[in-house]
Design a protein around this motif. Structure first.
Motif: not given
Length: 103
Positions: A27, A30, A50, A52
């Motif tokens: 997180h 991200a 997310l 990514l």
């Protein structure tokens, strides 16, 4: 493992942040310009959610083994055996999956 692999190549890394879990780190990554190394099964589950970008490590890293441990007194306990079987069935396929395709 990463620090040791880099040390053998006479390289170093700069650690910008330490977090209590891989999920917390994902997180943070991200929402920043940081990067991190993460076990493939975890990346497969959350990378798309997310947004990514996933890439293989730029140097060879050893595999991380998965193990279940329990006290011998639970070896023949049926409920405990059931729980172990459920965990193993959930984890084994994830560790054999290849990483998600990089964007």
């Amino acid at each position: 493992m990463v620090a040791e692999a880099l040390r053998r190549r006479k390289l170093a890394r700069r650690v910008a942040l330490e977090v209590p879990s891989f999920l917390a780190g994902l997180h943070v990554v991200a929402a920043s310009d940081l990067l991190m190394n993460v076990p493939v099964p975890l990346v497969n589950d959350v990378a798309a959610a997310l947004d990514l970008v996933v890439r293989p490590a730029p140097l060879p890293l050893p595999s991380v083994p998965f193990a279940l441990l329990w006290h011998d007194r639970f070896q023949h306990d049926e409920a405990h055996r059931w729980a172990r079987d459920v965990v193993a069935a959930a984890v084994d396929p994830r560790f054999s999956r290849p990483p998600v395709a990089a964007r």
